[in-house]
Structure formats: C-alpha cells, structure tokens
Design a protein around this motif. Sequence first.
Motif, PDB file in Angstrom:
ATOM      1  N   PHE B  45     -42.824 -18.252  15.211  1.00  0.00           N
ATOM      2  CA  PHE B  45     -41.395 -18.000  15.318  1.00  0.00           C
ATOM      3  C   PHE B  45     -40.672 -19.242  14.815  1.00  0.00           C
ATOM      4  CE2 PHE B  45     -37.588 -18.258  18.269  1.00  0.00           C
ATOM      5  CZ  PHE B  45     -36.812 -17.406  17.503  1.00  0.00           C
ATOM      6  N   GLY B  47     -37.291 -19.598  14.322  1.00  0.00           N
ATOM      7  CA  GLY B  47     -35.912 -19.806  14.763  1.00  0.00           C
ATOM      8  C   GLY B  47     -35.818 -20.507  16.108  1.00  0.00           C
ATOM      9  N   GLU B  48     -34.626 -20.501  16.654  1.00  0.00           N
ATOM     10  CA  GLU B  48     -34.383 -21.028  17.999  1.00  0.00           C
ATOM     11  C   GLU B  48     -34.087 -19.844  18.910  1.00  0.00           C
ATOM     12  OE1 GLU B  48     -34.290 -24.166  19.335  1.00  0.00           O
ATOM     13  OE2 GLU B  48     -35.168 -24.856  17.447  1.00  0.00           O
ATOM     14  N   MET B  49     -34.605 -19.876  20.111  1.00  0.00           N
ATOM     15  CA  MET B  49     -34.260 -18.823  21.060  1.00  0.00           C
ATOM     16  C   MET B  49     -32.818 -19.032  21.517  1.00  0.00           C
ATOM     17  SD  MET B  49     -37.672 -18.488  23.445  1.00  0.00           S
ATOM     18  CE  MET B  49     -37.849 -20.239  23.751  1.00  0.00           C
ATOM     19  N   ASN B  50     -32.046 -17.981  21.386  1.00  0.00           N
ATOM     20  CA  ASN B  50     -30.646 -18.075  21.783  1.00  0.00           C
ATOM     21  C   ASN B  50     -30.514 -17.877  23.300  1.00  0.00           C
ATOM     22  OD1 ASN B  50     -27.904 -18.161  21.883  1.00  0.00           O
ATOM     23  ND2 ASN B  50     -27.605 -16.095  21.034  1.00  0.00           N
ATOM     24  N   ILE B  51     -30.941 -18.901  24.007  1.00  0.00           N
ATOM     25  CA  ILE B  51     -30.865 -18.900  25.472  1.00  0.00           C
ATOM     26  C   ILE B  51     -30.021 -20.101  25.848  1.00  0.00           C
ATOM     27  CG2 ILE B  51     -32.247 -19.290  27.574  1.00  0.00           C
ATOM     28  CD1 ILE B  51     -34.499 -17.709  26.186  1.00  0.00           C
ATOM     29  N   PRO B  52     -29.087 -19.948  26.793  1.00  0.00           N
ATOM     30  CA  PRO B  52     -28.183 -21.065  27.102  1.00  0.00           C
ATOM     31  C   PRO B  52     -28.946 -22.339  27.428  1.00  0.00           C
ATOM     32  CG  PRO B  52     -27.553 -19.090  28.318  1.00  0.00           C
ATOM     33  CD  PRO B  52     -28.854 -18.780  27.646  1.00  0.00           C
ATOM     34  N   PRO B  53     -28.333 -23.503  27.163  1.00  0.00           N
ATOM     35  CA  PRO B  53     -29.014 -24.771  27.423  1.00  0.00           C
ATOM     36  C   PRO B  53     -29.352 -24.951  28.902  1.00  0.00           C
ATOM     37  CG  PRO B  53     -26.729 -25.119  26.748  1.00  0.00           C
ATOM     38  CD  PRO B  53     -26.997 -23.672  26.591  1.00  0.00           C
TER      39      PRO B  53
END
Lengths: 523, 464
Positions: B45, B47-53
């Motif tokens: 994978f 990309g970056e996981m779009n999970i809040p910091p």
Amino acid sequence: MNIQRINRVRNFHQAKWDEEVIFQLHSPGERGIIVSEADKEIQQEVGDGISSLPAGLMRSEEPALPEVGQMRVLKHFLRLSQHTLGADLNIDIGQGTCTVKYNPKVNELFVRNTKASKLHPYQDQETIQGALQIMHSMDLYFREISGLDRFTFQPSSGSHAILIMASIMQKYHTLRGESHRDELITTIFSHPSDAAAAAVKGYKVITIFPDKNGFPDIEALKKAVSPRTAGLFITNPEDIGIFNPFIDEFTRIIHEAGGLCGYDQANANGILGVTRAKEAGFDMCFFNLHKTFASPHGCGGPAGGALGVTKALESYLPVPLVDLKEGKYLLDWEIENTIGKTRSFFGPFPVILRSYAWIRSLGGEGLREVSKIAVLNNNYILKNLTSIEGVESPFPGGKHRIEQVRYTWEKFHHRTGVDIHNIIFRMCDFGFHLWTSHHPYIVHEPCTIEPTESYSKAELDEYLDTLRYIAEEARNDPEMVRNAPHRSVVHKIDESWFDDPQKWSITWRSFLKKHGKEFEKKR
Amino acid sequence: MTQKPNFVHPYIPNSAPANKEKIMEELGIKDISELYEDIPERLRFKGEMNIPPAIASEQELRKHMTAILNKNISCEENLSFLGAGCAQHYVPAICDEITGRAEYLTAYAGEPYEDHGRFQTLFEYESLMAELLDVDVVNVPTFDWGQAACSSIRMAGRISSRNEMLVSGSTSPDRLSVIKNYCEPVMTIVIVDFSSETGMLNISDLLKKTGSNTAGIYFENPSYLGFLEEQGSEIAGIIHNAGGIVVVGVDPVSLGVIAPPSHYGADITCGDIQGLGNHMYLGGSLGGFIGTRDEEKYVMEYAWRLFGIGKTAVQGEWGFGDVAYDRTSFGSREKGKEFVGTAAALYGISAAVFLSLMGPKGMKELGQLIIQNALYAQKRMTSLSGVTLRFRSSHFKEFVVDFSSSGKSVAEKNRELLSKGIFGGKDLSAEFPSLKNCALYCVTEMNSKEDIDSLVSALKEILK
C-alpha cells in the motif's frame, strides 16, 4: 534488602488459595444481596404477583443456588481471579494467532460511562447519535485500513465474521443462479473457523496444504478450482507467520473460476498500512477487534469483528448499516440483497467503543508504528529462540516472518525426551503462558509466539531467558520439566476426566451425581 | 497535529529510539522495512491511511471520547420501557468489581494451570445456570440468544438426523432472521402459527406441520411478545411422539418464580444472560446459553466449549479442563460441530457472580417484584381509554399494548413520550403486520411506581 534478582528467571509462585467451589460455601439463610420490595401501593393494587401465574408454570421448588454472604462471594471470585494470569500481569506473547496486547485502561473508563453502558438498542436514534458516530467513524477507518468499501461491526467475533462471509457468498451465488457452487477452498494454516464456519452453511471444504517453502501450494489450488468453487477463505499472513507473496495470484485463480474471496485478517497486527485486502484482490475481509484492535479478551470474549466488502457486495451486508445523512447518523434497514440479521441488535458495542478509542489514540501513523514494532519484536524473538539447540522455525520460504512464528521443538524433543507440553507447563512456574498451535499439528512439537508491539525489549529478553533456562533444565534435570507445573495453582490434571462420558462432570450437580459418594468419603 | 520525527507512544515501549535501535542492530538491519521484503512491491500500500492523527495524550483522548458519548441520552437520564431481548436490570456492585479485575478482563486462552481461576469460574457459571435451568449441562457462553437458538436447532437436527425445524411464529423476528441465516440451507425452518387471542402456539397448526422429518420445535417462554406459553407439556408431547426434540428459549431472570422449560419437556433450553448482572450496552453485552441433560448424544453435539472438573496428581486437589474437546472445530476443523471461537466469557463471569449473590431467595424476590411492577403498569395503562392489552394471557416483564383505538400511531406516540423524557415501548407495527398500532412494553425492577405513574400520565396527555 537487595531487590536485585539473583536468578535470571523470576522466582514466581502463583496464588494458591485452595478455594472451594461456590456451592461448598452454601450456608442456609445467608444473603449476598437484598432485592427491593414492590411499592406498598403496588402490592395493594396487584397482590403478590406470583398468583397471577398459571398454576402449571409456577416454579414449585426454588433453584438450588448457593446462599452465601456478600463478602464471601466477593472473596471467592477475587481469589479465583488471582488464580488467573491475565495479560496485564503476564508477558503474554506465548498465545500466537491471538495478538494478546496491551488493552489500555483508559478505554475501560469509556466503557463504564453510563452513556455507553445504559443505552438500549431500540432507543430513538436521536438519542444514540454518539454511539452511531463511533460505529460510522469505525467504518471509515477500516475502509482505509483494508481498501474495501463498506464495513459492518455486527460480527460477534472473527469466527462469526467468517460465517457471515459464507452467508454473503452463498446469497451472491444463489441470486446469480449459481447455487450449485458448493465448495469452499481454504488452507491448513488458516484459522480452523475458515473451514468450520463455512461448513455450517453446507459448504464442502477443500483444504490446501503448504508447499516445501511453507507457502500454500498454488498448484494444489489450481487443481482444486472447478465450476463448483464458491470461493476462498484464507488467512494471510498465515498462522505460521509467513506472508503468502502469491496471494493476488490466488484471488485471480478463484475469480477466474467464478468464486469470491474472503480475507481472514485475524493476523493483521504486522501489516497495518503496509498491505491491504484491496491490492490483494479480495471481495471481503475481516479483522478481530479483540486482537489487533486492543479490546481485552475477557477470558474468552466479548469479541468483535469488523467485516468489510467491496462496493459490489455492499448490498448483501447484514442489516442494519450505519449511515450519515444530512448531519444525522442513522440505521439503514433497507439493504437490497441483505442476508438479514446475524446477531441481535447492532454488534458488540463495548468492544467497538474500545477499539475506536485505541485507533484514535494512535492515529494512522501510530497504526503503522504498531505493525512495524510488532514485526521487529517478532523477528527479534525468532533470531534468539532459534539459537536454542533443537528449536527451529520450519519452512524456508520467506527471509523473515511477519508478526508471529510457529516454532518446532521436534529436534529438541528427540534429543532431550522433553516435549512441548512439558515446556509449556514448566513455563507456568515462571508466570508465563505458551501455546502449541491449532490442530492438527502439521508442525510437530509446535509453539506459536506473537510478541505484538506491547512488550519492551527487557520483557522480551525475560521471556527468552526463561525459555533458555527451561531448555537447559530439560537437558540437566528433565524430570523437573516433565513433572511441571510445580508452582502453579494446581498440579498436573488427570485428563481422563474430560473424555469419558461416565466420568465427565460439566456442572457441580453432575459431579455430585457421578462422584458424590467418593468425594464425600474423602472429605 | 503533525507527526514528530520519532513517534513514541505509551502503548509501544519499543517505539523508544534506544530500544528500537538495539533490536535493529542485533537483527543487522538499518530500517524496519527490510523485514517486509517478503511482501512484493505490487502488494504494498503506497498511500497514507486517511485516519485522524494520534490523540496520544490520555487527557485529550478522554475529552474527545466524553464529547462523543455526551451525545447519547441513557436510560438513566430518561425513563425506559424498552425490552425485546435486552432490558435494564440491576447490576450489583460486585459484578462490576469482579469483571473489571485485570486478571479476568485480560486473560484469554491460558492452560488450566495458569488460568485455573478462569476455568473454575466458568465451570461455576455452568453449574449455577444448571441449577436455575434445572439441567445437568450448560456451555461456556456463546455470542447471544440468537446464536444459542441457532446452535440448539442444529443440535436438534444432528441428534434426530432430520432437517425440518418448526419455529413458533411469535419468535422475535430479529432472532428468526438470525436463525434462518444460520440454519439454511442445511435445515428448513417451518413457521407454526400462534393464536391472535392468547399468543400461544396454534396446536392444530402444530399437528398439521409435525411429521416424520420434524427435527423438533423451537418456541420461547416467556415469548418475545410477552405472554406465557401455557401449553408447554402438550407441545412437548406432540413433538416427542413424532420423535423430535423440544427446544425452548427462556428469559433466565424469570426462573426464580417461573418453572424452567425442562419441567415441561424441553430437551434443550437456551437464552441470554444479559439480564443476569450485565449492563445493556446498546444490546452489545449479550451471552447465549444452552442447557441439556448429561447424555452423551447431547453433550457430543454441543459446538461450544464445556469446562469440566477433574482430579490432579495431588490428592485432594481439583483441576478443570475442556470436556470432549475433539468434538469442537478447534479440535477437528470442519469435521467438528459447527464452529467455536471467542464469544462472551466475561458476561458469563458476571452472571456467575450475580447468581452467587442472588441465591434462590434473591431470584424469587426479583421475579416477584418484576411481575408486580409489570402487573401494576398493565393495570394503570389499560385504565386509559384507547389502551388495551393485546393478548389475553399471563405475562412476566413484557406485554403488548394495543393503541388501535387511539387514532395515533405508535411512532407518533413514542416521539411525544420522548419529548417528555420517556422511551416508550418498542413499536411492533413493522415486525408483525397483525400487530399494527401495538407496542411491546417492558417493566422490570428498575421501573418504580413513580416511573410507571409518570408514563401513565404522559400517555394520558398524549391520548387526549
């Protein structure tokens, strides 16, 4: 007093209260708790209540529950709790496949909040917006973690999620007029439930064994697919800790045969943000909230599963789904091809709540760090443990292992005569747990270690030191190991009590019926 | 919040640079990504996981979580008359004390040596439940009543070697859906009608549908619709004559005063332990039980775990262990009985503490109090014009209220009740077309006279 430990292993002894079975504490007339009485006016209005029951349904004799004062009940269960070695007290890396990690205490405060504990599932949705927000946010996070398109948190466990995947797969094929597809393919190093829960839905299970490298045999897969193939349920990394690098080839072969692919991500603790169900070509996947996502194991539950699917299968998910529309969270019961309900209400909320808090504490970057450190720790244990003579990590495939390793002590056993169960029971004497593997033991004299991210280098070293110490002991004083445990709550248990129908006693009353005379005589 | 170069988190001790570097050095690697080299590039994978910091500060996390939970309104703040498979019951302080213990909360799958207490406690759970149900075998808890019913029905199928299960039409639709999903296509579910007057099973329909392929019957008592099924023995007689197995779902809270199903012919009893010392948690803290006689043909068909007692190498010492482990899917994969996995043990521990505290007297008093409160509520509610009881029968804690003659839908009434701080009974209109404008009310020991009076005066105003 010198508090420095002299030995490199802990001089441990588990609590041993010699505690009775609760029924032996029975003392007629004692009370553990007093129940309120009905309001006087209610009594006047409706009488004793019990007389309203049909005669045939009144309970004529009280249930033979013990009568025990409150403090004694408390003491009894506190003592039994001290007879239990929870992860909080242990360096609990010996239960591979189960990801026994730290379950943050702060999350217990959220669970105890009455705005979580005192919610009824059929309250007006306006009054459970916070709960629905948590479930909806979790859906979004798991889409990121897996790359799939929609999640439900209704599965009561990982095994239950497998059952639901089987239901979705069955309905999918049925609606396409292909209900003849009745074969499910899995691998021997996938969790037993990947086979068993599919069989509940009537599937014939075909099990693929590993090739010489330890990867599931792709040639065997090619031979297994047919027009009867319904799909593939496969764990990856598998329970031996090896990542299957041909996993996308597996899903391609199944798809070409017309089947669906379900990814068992129970072993995801080493791959968060690294590799996903989407890139591997899966239609469905699930994660265990009580493993990777830090909800405590509770002696065997409550568990929870996060089940996700691609857009194409979204309409098959169990009802209800949680949605966000015009700023309001709501439960959507109108799902076109839904398999229906799979659990009462909406899923194991306390488990979901804890996992939500854990994810938020770590954030996306933190989840990656969890995986990186879990893999680092695992390879550290691997390097050190296989330096013990006779302990090996079987299968040459893969240069490293992901988050766990299934070891074999076969050569060790041949050399010392001490088997893995002896080692495991001796570990109890040092306050540790170690586990073999699921059945059947394809890897001989197995043990499975999964260090997770939760334990420090010093703790990993202590666990390793203890195993080294026992290995030495097995060579010098094998009887000490064979007769273990010595410092546990009890000594070696006579297993013949558990498989003989004449002898087994699954309840105290059954025990008294079968063995009461002998038991009383001895006392 | 941006990511600091070294991400050190309290939950990850080896995220501390010194620890991390020491291990990397020993492994001879410069970057942890080297350990991932077995995962091909194409599967990575990127990309970056779009999970809040991260909210790494515990104090901030509490603030965040409290803000979300504060959007809920609990049954402590509002009056609740909701049941339908999950109900508010008093949870003694000691239940929470024990289930909050680190040892119980964080133990999992230890050996009977280091986890002796876990095995003994769950053996005691089985034993205490066995007294309440008056049976000799009870399993370690499964997920919920639905799963317990499913598994009981599949047991009936295997024991009888038949595949048609009769199920009462008054069964909870939620549960019925779970049952169908689990049992089909291996078994066929056939619905038996119930009386529109009393709610009880229609005996002539039962006779018509019972045959040589009948594995058995499943009905609930008290039923989902609240009434008590009084024909238990008659139903059991019909099914037993046909060679079938009788499965009854029961609310265990009722069993201090009401006869357990084993007394009127049930071969398998199942239900949920939420009411025995467990909070509601949005219906998320359920636990299913299955109880039977101690006969090999029954015991060997259980899918879930059974803990038994046995001797150890030391005279006078008792240990515990898994009974007939090879029958499970842990032991035999798809050749085992259904499947087994992590389920709801902690709720079983709570139930064990609860039953130990309650004893026979407590369970009797609790049953009596609930019936008295519920009778009072029935009496007061039906004193309002336009409000009647739907079924002419006896009840335990739940009853169906018919608002047909009032002119307003249940949904409308519940909205108005909500504005007065009351959760009205569950609307049955959608689940049972024959129960249009009916609601399932639940009254327990948690509903005081004042609560019931408040409900009645609120309804009176609404019905005006």
